[in-house]
Design a protein around this motif. Structure first.
Motif, PDB file in Angstrom:
ATOM      1  N   ASN B  38       0.790  -1.400   0.049  1.00 33.46           N
ATOM      2  CA  ASN B  38      -0.174  -0.316  -0.112  1.00 33.46           C
ATOM      3  C   ASN B  38       0.804   0.939  -0.133  1.00 33.46           C
ATOM      4  O   ASN B  38       1.058   2.364   0.880  1.00 33.46           O
ATOM      5  CB  ASN B  38      -0.622  -0.116   1.606  1.00 33.46           C
ATOM      6  CG  ASN B  38      -2.530   0.948   1.013  1.00 33.46           C
ATOM      7  OD1 ASN B  38      -2.274   1.067  -0.150  1.00 33.46           O
ATOM      8  ND2 ASN B  38      -2.681   1.188   2.139  1.00 33.46           N
ATOM      9  N   ARG B  88      -7.615   8.831   1.091  1.00 31.40           N
ATOM     10  CA  ARG B  88      -7.178   7.506   1.225  1.00 31.40           C
ATOM     11  C   ARG B  88      -5.602   7.630   2.132  1.00 31.40           C
ATOM     12  O   ARG B  88      -4.669   8.162   1.589  1.00 31.40           O
ATOM     13  CB  ARG B  88      -7.109   7.546  -0.127  1.00 31.40           C
ATOM     14  CG  ARG B  88      -8.104   6.970  -0.635  1.00 31.40           C
ATOM     15  CD  ARG B  88      -7.912   6.552  -2.236  1.00 31.40           C
ATOM     16  NE  ARG B  88      -7.017   4.807  -2.124  1.00 31.40           N
ATOM     17  CZ  ARG B  88      -6.428   4.699  -3.952  1.00 31.40           C
ATOM     18  NH1 ARG B  88      -7.273   5.133  -4.266  1.00 31.40           N
ATOM     19  NH2 ARG B  88      -6.598   3.415  -2.753  1.00 31.40           N
ATOM     20  N   HIS B  89      -5.622   8.172   3.386  1.00 28.50           N
ATOM     21  CA  HIS B  89      -4.932   8.333   4.641  1.00 28.50           C
ATOM     22  C   HIS B  89      -3.965   7.241   4.586  1.00 28.50           C
ATOM     23  O   HIS B  89      -2.835   7.231   5.550  1.00 28.50           O
ATOM     24  CB  HIS B  89      -5.089   8.719   5.772  1.00 28.50           C
ATOM     25  CG  HIS B  89      -6.333   9.841   5.261  1.00 28.50           C
ATOM     26  ND1 HIS B  89      -6.041  11.317   4.929  1.00 28.50           N
ATOM     27  CD2 HIS B  89      -7.826   9.420   5.640  1.00 28.50           C
ATOM     28  CE1 HIS B  89      -7.288  11.918   5.389  1.00 28.50           C
ATOM     29  NE2 HIS B  89      -8.565  11.080   5.121  1.00 28.50           N
ATOM     30  N   ASP B  90      -4.379   6.357   4.559  1.00 29.67           N
ATOM     31  CA  ASP B  90      -3.915   5.636   4.866  1.00 29.67           C
ATOM     32  C   ASP B  90      -2.505   4.618   3.995  1.00 29.67           C
ATOM     33  O   ASP B  90      -1.530   4.008   3.821  1.00 29.67           O
ATOM     34  CB  ASP B  90      -4.407   3.629   4.800  1.00 29.67           C
ATOM     35  CG  ASP B  90      -5.222   3.729   3.284  1.00 29.67           C
ATOM     36  OD1 ASP B  90      -5.880   4.755   2.758  1.00 29.67           O
ATOM     37  OD2 ASP B  90      -5.168   2.619   2.599  1.00 29.67           O
ATOM     38  N   THR B  92       0.593   4.808   2.059  1.00 31.86           N
ATOM     39  CA  THR B  92       2.543   5.832   2.325  1.00 31.86           C
ATOM     40  C   THR B  92       2.814   6.108   1.089  1.00 31.86           C
ATOM     41  O   THR B  92       2.969   5.363  -0.131  1.00 31.86           O
ATOM     42  CB  THR B  92       3.314   4.254   2.454  1.00 31.86           C
ATOM     43  OG1 THR B  92       3.009   3.774   4.067  1.00 31.86           O
ATOM     44  CG2 THR B  92       5.007   4.710   3.259  1.00 31.86           C
ATOM     45  N   LYS B 192       7.564   4.963   9.040  1.00 34.13           N
ATOM     46  CA  LYS B 192       6.168   4.971   8.184  1.00 34.13           C
ATOM     47  C   LYS B 192       4.923   5.461   9.074  1.00 34.13           C
ATOM     48  O   LYS B 192       3.697   6.426   8.312  1.00 34.13           O
ATOM     49  CB  LYS B 192       5.908   3.441   7.714  1.00 34.13           C
ATOM     50  CG  LYS B 192       4.418   3.340   7.418  1.00 34.13           C
ATOM     51  CD  LYS B 192       4.330   1.334   7.435  1.00 34.13           C
ATOM     52  CE  LYS B 192       3.361   1.065   6.659  1.00 34.13           C
ATOM     53  NZ  LYS B 192       2.971  -0.113   6.769  1.00 34.13           N
ATOM     54  N   ASN B 193       5.251   5.582  10.651  1.00 37.39           N
ATOM     55  CA  ASN B 193       3.659   5.758  11.114  1.00 37.39           C
ATOM     56  C   ASN B 193       4.352   7.398  11.610  1.00 37.39           C
ATOM     57  O   ASN B 193       3.582   7.507  12.829  1.00 37.39           O
ATOM     58  CB  ASN B 193       3.890   5.359  12.084  1.00 37.39           C
ATOM     59  CG  ASN B 193       4.128   3.718  11.438  1.00 37.39           C
ATOM     60  OD1 ASN B 193       3.220   3.270  11.123  1.00 37.39           O
ATOM     61  ND2 ASN B 193       4.134   2.830  12.008  1.00 37.39           N
ATOM     62  N   ASP B 195       3.883  11.022  11.705  1.00 39.12           N
ATOM     63  CA  ASP B 195       2.500  11.960  10.914  1.00 39.12           C
ATOM     64  C   ASP B 195       3.262  13.584  10.255  1.00 39.12           C
ATOM     65  O   ASP B 195       2.779  14.098  10.851  1.00 39.12           O
ATOM     66  CB  ASP B 195       1.427  11.990  11.963  1.00 39.12           C
ATOM     67  CG  ASP B 195       0.122  12.971  11.312  1.00 39.12           C
ATOM     68  OD1 ASP B 195       0.085  12.798  10.711  1.00 39.12           O
ATOM     69  OD2 ASP B 195      -0.854  13.053  12.593  1.00 39.12           O
TER      70      ASP B 195
END
Lengths: 117, 294, 408
Positions: B38, B88-90, B92, B192-193, B195
């Motif tokens: 993703n 679609r915030h998910d 990367t 990745k995590n 913000d």
């Protein structure tokens, strides 16, 4: 040249599963046979391999796998498996092996894709 | 969409025309293993463009765009914005560029992206010169290294891009190395995590450009860390955390000697480099809030 | 039923309103005179939720267009606007948008290129990008700015076109000139311009593809050819869309506009805001008994060769005003196009460079050109095919505008 655009416009794909797109795009996931580059190939000494996985971690081409060998250590043994189609023979696996049980040996041309001991 | 002609274990094809022993090839596999499918990648021209592919074929199983040399961060920011407005915030968004495309020609777009706080994971794979065009010196080429445009050795210091990135106040910036994959993977996961913008600057040896036996890529990257020529650390919300040792370091000659690009160095040159490393290590150690683990 | 309201807007305001009506979802804009009010007004619309979009306050025009391409490839309309050196900075990226078939519509507020520095209008900025693979529309007035942007979206996104478009408006003459504009309502525009869908290349982890990788000599020409075909198709599709627009909004446009050409002895080819002055001057001269006509080129890319040749068939003398210099060429870019469109050797085409760096193209300038052209018809010049371009409004002392003190 009138007529030229009409001839080329809006072509459907070659069958009903494809369609035509315009511009530069890649849609085929493919590899080249980098195995043909090898001058040296890694020759693992399976009997001494501890299955630590350093070679697998550091192989840039990602072609090494540590697999179970049922014939070794009562089924708990591990050996190194290499995908010869892509191994470039860089020698990193031999260099990083803590037990120094991978030795780089000369590649015999014509046999690039075959397993050899 | 992808028509799978050859299977692969991960998201990267196995037969890619990067040089034997390529540090970049090693890290892109591990990075994409962590990020998963993703992910959308933006790659500028350069060695990494070998993964973009040629003609119909690509070596990546995720969507991607090959931009220009200097706008990797800009295209990535646009992609992020496009996904955001569609909820679609998910996904990367990974910008993956070399040192030339990052510290030289791409620094403006990158700085803008950092300053605006766009949620893009920017990876600079640093092989310390323009390798794909034939080993020309970049702003990240180390002091005294010979390249095809610094044949007598680069007379100036390299840019400290990680500090430049961190100076933007981005939430996460870290250095990493092709020889420390666990450390790298942890950092990719963290990035990745994050913000907001995250920046990973990864030392990726280049046997062709640096002039060493391809088998030594990992050993050499490790030697860089063990000698302090490359330091692993993170800057998280302004706080610096060392990930590699700053004491009992090996002499820098262990790292320099195997490399063709440093073979012209005199003992005095090596002493100078050693002194500079010692000083910089002290600076980092004094800023760090912890003791290093590696 | 359409519900238009008459509003007083300047060109920048009309461009902004049109982008809003097109429901752009990502905006990446960088300020430059005289485009800045577009960048400002869009940010205001976003912050006040009058436009549901993400506004990326970029650090350059290069990034502005790069962001727009990235965003649009995810499946939304992305917008930017620029001017002059900003467009020049985008140059490299213009080819990416057109080559990857990303149908962005971009207002270009025409302003001279450096050097010399100028804040004011000419067409050099857009002309320098005439082969960038973008459609180019030129507007005469503020109403056209609004309407051409909406029309341009419909054309650019057409499945057979998929080509980005510049809608050019003359800096200050249009961008900062307030005129009454019929502004359509959102519902009618929505019907004319349905929501955006990526019809060609896109970025989506659910359906991945790798866009814009290296292309071999075996396929490069073919991909350029695809673009060429799009431009040829555009010559048919633009009038269809313009007719469709006229059916809804009642304003009819064309690839070009002919004014009093039928019986004209001389015709002057114009582009942009000068067209209004030229038509007005032609009317005055007709009252005085001179048979003069004007053509306004609305679409420069693709160039309406057949339509222009049809209108100029049998004309003995044609003039062209180029609002850019065409240095080193046989004439300005518009003249080159007109000349190439008229293979008939009986038509003599004269080029007039005028209106550079903000110089007004006045009724007097137009009248001087018409008078000269009429003389060429009536008297036959001593040297009718004399090469060279007439810089009609350049001061006679051009070579000595600076005199400096010698220190020796």
């Amino acid at each position: 040249m009138p007529g030229q655009p009409e001839k080329h416009m809006n072509k459907p794909g070659k069958n009903n599963k494809t369609r035509t797109v315009y511009g530069p795009v890649a849609t085929v996931f493919a590899s080249v046979n980098t195995g043909s580059w090898r001058i040296l190939r890694p020759g693992p000494d399976h009997s001494r391999c501890a299955g630590c996985g350093q070679c697998e971690t550091f192989c840039p081409t990602g072609v090494i796998e540590i697999i179970d060998d049922p014939a070794k250590e009562g089924g708990r043994g591990k050996v190194v498996e290499i995908d010869w189609a892509y191994c470039k023979g860089c020698g990193i696996c031999a260099d990083v092996c803590p037990k120094k049980c991978i030795r780089m040996v000369e590649e015999k041309k014509g046999n690039e894709n075959e397993e050899r001991n | 969409m992808y028509d799978i002609k050859n299977t692969a274990k991960g998201l990267v094809a196995h037969g890619v025309s990067t040089c034997a022993g390529c540090g970049l090839e090693l890290i892109i596999r591990h990075i994409l293993d962590v990020l998963g499918e993703n992910t959308v990648i933006v790659i500028p021209p350069g060695c990494a463009a070998l993964f973009s592919g040629y003609g119909k074929e690509t070596a990546l199983r995720i969507p991607g765009f090959q931009g220009n040399l200097e706008n990797t961060a800009a295209i990535a920011a646009g992609i992020r914005a496009g996904f955001e407005v569609q909820g679609r915030h998910d996904i990367t968004v990974l910008a993956f560029a070399g040192d030339g495309a990052t510290v030289d020609i791409g620094i403006q777009a990158l700085s803008g992206m950092f300053e605006r706080g766009e949620r893009v994971l920017y990876v600079c794979y640093d092989n310390e010169a323009y390798m794909n065009t034939g080993i020309q010196g970049s702003g990240s080429t180390p002091f005294m290294a010979a390249t095809t445009t610094t044949p007598g050795g680069k007379p100036s210091r390299r840019k400290n891009m990680l500090e430049i990135a961190a100076a933007h106040g981005i939430p996460y910036a870290a250095s990493a190395s092709a020889a420390y994959i666990d450390d790298l993977k942890k950092k990719v996961e963290k990035a990745k995590n994050t913000d907001g913008p995250s920046y990973l600057h990864i030392h990726t040896p280049c046997p062709t450009g640096w002039g060493f036996d391809p088998a030594l890529s990992v050993s050499l990257a490790r030697a860089a860390v063990q000698t302090g020529a490359w330091v692993l650390y993170e800057i998280e919300k302004g706080k610096l955390k060392l990930n590699s040792k700053t004491t009992k370091l090996k002499p820098v000659s262990d790292y320099l000697k195997p490399q063709g690009r440093f073979k012209h160095l005199s003992d005095k040159d090596i002493q100078d480099i050693q002194q500079e490393i010692d000083e910089y290590i002290q600076v980092l150690a004094s800023r760090s809030e912890n003791q290093a683990v590696i | 039923m359409k519900k238009e309201i008459r509003r007083m807007l300047d060109g920048n305001g009309a461009a902004t309103e049109a982008l809003k009506l097109a429901r752009v979802q990502v905006i990446s804009a960088y300020p430059i005179t005289p485009q800045s009010p577009i960048a400002e007004k869009l940010s205001e619309l976003v912050v006040s939720h009058k436009l549901e979009a993400r506004y990326i306050r970029v650090e350059s025009e290069h990034t502005a267009l790069s962001c727009a391409i990235g965003a649009q490839l995810t499946g939304v309309r992305a917008a930017t606007a620029t001017s002059s050196v900003g467009l020049a900075l985008m140059h490299e990226i213009l080819g990416v948008a057109s080559g990857c078939r990303v149908p962005i519509v971009m207002p270009v507020v025409n302003r001279a290129l450096v050097s010399p520095w100028s804040l004011w209008c000419d067409h050099q900025d857009a002309m320098a990008e005439r082969d960038s693979g973008w459609l180019q529309f030129y507007t005469e007035n503020v109403q056209e700015v609004m309407d051409f942007i909406l029309i341009a979206y419909n054309i650019a996104e057409h499945t057979e076109i998929l080509t980005p478009a510049m809608v050019c408006l003359d800096g200050f003459f249009l961008s900062h000139s307030t005129q009454p504009v019929m502004t359509p309502d959102q519902e009618t525009v929505d019907a004319f311009l349905p929501p955006y869908r990526s019809k060609n290349l896109f970025l989506d982890p659910k359906d991945p593809m790798f866009i814009n990788n290296l292309t071999s000599p075996d396929e490069f020409s073919e991909m350029r050819f695809q673009q060429k075909v799009a431009f040829e198709r555009a010559l048919d599709i633009i009038p269809e869309v313009q007719n469709h627009f006229a059916g809804i909004f009642g304003r009819q446009y064309g690839l070009l506009e002919a004014h009093e050409c039928e019986d004209a002895e001389v015709v002057l080819v114009t582009m942009g805001s000068m067209a209004g002055t030229a038509k007005y001057t032609a009317n005055m001269m007709r009252k005085a008994g001179h048979k003069v006509g004007v053509i306004k080129i609305s679409v420069f890319r693709p160039f309406p060769v057949a339509q222009l040749a049809g209108l100029l068939k049998g004309k003995k003398v044609v003039g062209v005003i180029d609002r850019s210099a065409g240095l080193g060429a046989q004439g300005g870019p518009l003249w080159l196009e007109v000349k190439a469109a008229l293979p008939d050797n009986d038509t003599r085409v004269f080029d007039y460079v005028a209106g550079l760096g903000g110089r007004d193209i006045t009724e007097k300038t137009i009248e001087t050109i018409f008078t000269g052209l009429l003389q060429k018809v009536n008297k036959k010049d001593a040297n009718p095919d004399a090469p060279g371009v007439c810089w009609i409004d350049t001061h006679p002392d051009a070579m000595s505008v600076r005199e400096v003190i010698v220190n020796d």
